[in-house]
Design a protein around this motif. Sequence first.
Motif, mmCIF file in Angstrom:
data_model
loop_
_atom_site.group_PDB
_atom_site.id
_atom_site.type_symbol
_atom_site.label_atom_id
_atom_site.label_comp_id
_atom_site.label_asym_id
_atom_site.label_seq_id
_atom_site.Cartn_x
_atom_site.Cartn_y
_atom_site.Cartn_z
ATOM 1 N N LEU A 271 -12.243 -37.101 -40.815
ATOM 2 C CA LEU A 271 -13.397 -36.253 -40.485
ATOM 3 C C LEU A 271 -14.690 -36.992 -40.833
ATOM 4 N N ASN A 272 -15.597 -37.072 -39.850
ATOM 5 C CA ASN A 272 -16.847 -37.799 -40.052
ATOM 6 C C ASN A 272 -17.932 -37.158 -39.188
ATOM 7 N N ASN B 246 -12.935 -27.836 -47.647
ATOM 8 C CA ASN B 246 -13.098 -26.432 -48.031
ATOM 9 C C ASN B 246 -14.232 -25.783 -47.239
ATOM 10 N N ILE B 247 -15.360 -26.478 -47.140
ATOM 11 C CA ILE B 247 -16.502 -25.947 -46.383
ATOM 12 C C ILE B 247 -16.118 -25.760 -44.911
ATOM 13 N N ALA B 248 -15.447 -26.758 -44.332
ATOM 14 C CA ALA B 248 -15.086 -26.676 -42.910
ATOM 15 C C ALA B 248 -14.129 -25.515 -42.663
ATOM 16 N N GLY C 70 -9.732 -28.591 -51.153
ATOM 17 C CA GLY C 70 -10.459 -28.159 -52.340
ATOM 18 C C GLY C 70 -9.907 -28.655 -53.670
ATOM 19 N N PHE D 80 -14.169 -31.199 -50.888
ATOM 20 C CA PHE D 80 -15.415 -30.441 -50.729
ATOM 21 C C PHE D 80 -15.655 -30.141 -49.246
ATOM 22 N N THR D 81 -15.639 -31.198 -48.439
ATOM 23 C CA THR D 81 -15.899 -31.043 -47.002
ATOM 24 C C THR D 81 -14.828 -30.171 -46.346
ATOM 25 N N HIS E 143 -19.997 -41.804 -44.869
ATOM 26 C CA HIS E 143 -19.934 -42.341 -46.218
ATOM 27 C C HIS E 143 -19.060 -43.597 -46.263
ATOM 28 N N LEU F 117 -12.918 -32.839 -55.246
ATOM 29 C CA LEU F 117 -14.269 -32.787 -54.692
ATOM 30 C C LEU F 117 -14.720 -34.152 -54.223
ATOM 31 N N GLN F 118 -14.415 -35.189 -55.020
ATOM 32 C CA GLN F 118 -14.817 -36.532 -54.640
ATOM 33 C C GLN F 118 -13.572 -37.387 -54.451
ATOM 34 N N LYS G 23 -13.605 -22.767 -44.441
ATOM 35 C CA LYS G 23 -14.258 -21.459 -44.622
ATOM 36 C C LYS G 23 -15.307 -21.192 -43.548
ATOM 37 N N THR G 24 -15.983 -22.249 -43.093
ATOM 38 C CA THR G 24 -16.928 -22.069 -41.983
ATOM 39 C C THR G 24 -16.181 -21.547 -40.756
#
Lengths: 330, 330
Positions: free
Chosen positions: A163-164, A217-219, A128, A214-215, A173, A131-132, A221-222
């Motif tokens: 991670l992809n 943090n989402i992963a 986190g 970004f990814t 990306h 982000l980019q 928390k998911t």
Amino acid sequence: MIVGGAELARERYPEISFLMVGDKAQLEDLLAGIPALRDVTEVRHTTQVVRDEDKPSTAIRQAKESSMRRAIDAVADGEADCVVSAGNTGALMAVAKFVLKMHPGIARPAITTFFPTLKGESCMLDLGANLQCDANNLVEFAVMGEVFARTVLGIEQPTIGLLNIGVEELKGHEEIREAAAILRETTLPIEFKGFVEGDDIAGGAVDVVVTDGFTGNIALKTAEGVANLYTGFLKQAFRSSLFARLSYPMIRRALSKVRTRTDPRRYNGAMLLGLNGIVIKSHGGTDELGFANAIGVGVDMTRHGFISKIKDDFERLKADQQSLQKAAVS
Amino acid sequence: MIVGGAELARERYPEISFLMVGDKAQLEDLLAGIPALRDVTEVRHTTQVVRDEDKPSTAIRQAKESSMRRAIDAVADGEADCVVSAGNTGALMAVAKFVLKMHPGIARPAITTFFPTLKGESCMLDLGANLQCDANNLVEFAVMGEVFARTVLGIEQPTIGLLNIGVEELKGHEEIREAAAILRETTLPIEFKGFVEGDDIAGGAVDVVVTDGFTGNIALKTAEGVANLYTGFLKQAFRSSLFARLSYPMIRRALSKVRTRTDPRRYNGAMLLGLNGIVIKSHGGTDELGFANAIGVGVDMTRHGFISKIKDDFERLKADQQSLQKAAVS
């Protein structure tokens, strides 16, 4: 929670001592009941605090006497080996970057933590802070993660994955594909395993999962959300009938093993990597046990010379990149 | 698996009939043992197949007689109400887009699926059709997801959330903040709840989680990985001692409820939204029960007039966007 956590950590690591920064009266009050801890603790008084709602820029410019700032100052001055904070993450990152500066050769700090997998423990970064990220940032995260897994997780030759959304070379990306190309060519002794997918995180396919903030943090928390879902479903199941209720004591020990392995307190303590000093972020909502574990991470990183090891690896990475560039030119 | 799944679906929905496209001899062989299914099935012969390793462009240009293409042609020609395939996802998406065309007003297709949460069931989109999305794409996903949740999940007034790394307005990528601004201002009857975080997915904070295809794919697979981790840990726990082994039969019923609620076969069938026709993608590795559930999703979407409902909403969205633009001009 912090004073109690410090006492638990002192029992585990009898050689450590503490510098606690905060309201002196309040701290002395809490310490009065724990003489063994009081003996190894220096209290530094301040009443200024960085609040959860403060912006990072405010924390840097206006909170120069805050407990957060003065604790980080102590690391910069060589008074402390590491800082552990349960405060505002964005402010902690910004103030630490401002005071400690980045490690030479590292453009951006990254946040990492370790977590349970089917095969043991792995870590993921960034979670986190950024982000980019471009390809070079991701490569730096891979190198930092590798040192972290060796130093803190004690893995001799850690494996790295990017991670992809697929394992084929053409997926994802552009920056991820570019980072993969660099990592495949590097002569650094890094065990790069290519791309990994979301299910490989908990599957333990690699020791270090590299991704943008970004990814990541989402992963993370998911994953926490699904862990809560299972805990909730299991609780409901054991309450669903008299029979299930009665059987619970018989199975409690087996289930408590699962709970221990997935206890979030066990994995408390996120590391801010890439800085010229060891900075640990504890969850604000943890308890004494969780905070003691966050201190433990700082102790491990200090003991194993994390900062000097990361310095060595980045000097090698730089030399490596220069030789790659030369090869491209010649 | 496909023929067995069709028979299970026929038992559940006695009014449906099938058009099976594939090797006639093989299909007739399988159908011979199931006369009730044979009576409602038309077999269309072809031996050309789209393989897992085929590129989408190859599938469009060179596989015009493939089972996949001819099944989608049947939907385009009005011979079938929906198509269900367990084949190559990228090829299915590309061929379906090529043959059926996009729905007027929708720029990009999205993949969605539903999954269990602490509060019931939610859906998420996109799950991998679009790696990079702009604000308008995300807004379209929100509208498609809303119609999907109403139609297939049967939720009267579905709530929508944008996946982000924090709930504050200033967090996250620009396109997410822009999409949030559009969704906040729209006069469409959409229950937009703002940003949600990774743990809100399994927490069931909203009925529809909107995100780009890269993030959605990572989140969904991360969740699957953690589900496997818990299943694995529980198995180990119940095998860990004689006592735990003995108690297992007592607790089996309670645990089987958890298993049923989290059974991946129950959630089989990803929907390709935004196309001028109903296209369902089944997991390739599922079994008869899973494939029957994927067929069930197609039946639900057909019965509830998904295509005409989505058409209505997009006409309103377009009118809404025009009035927003007028307001900006005047």
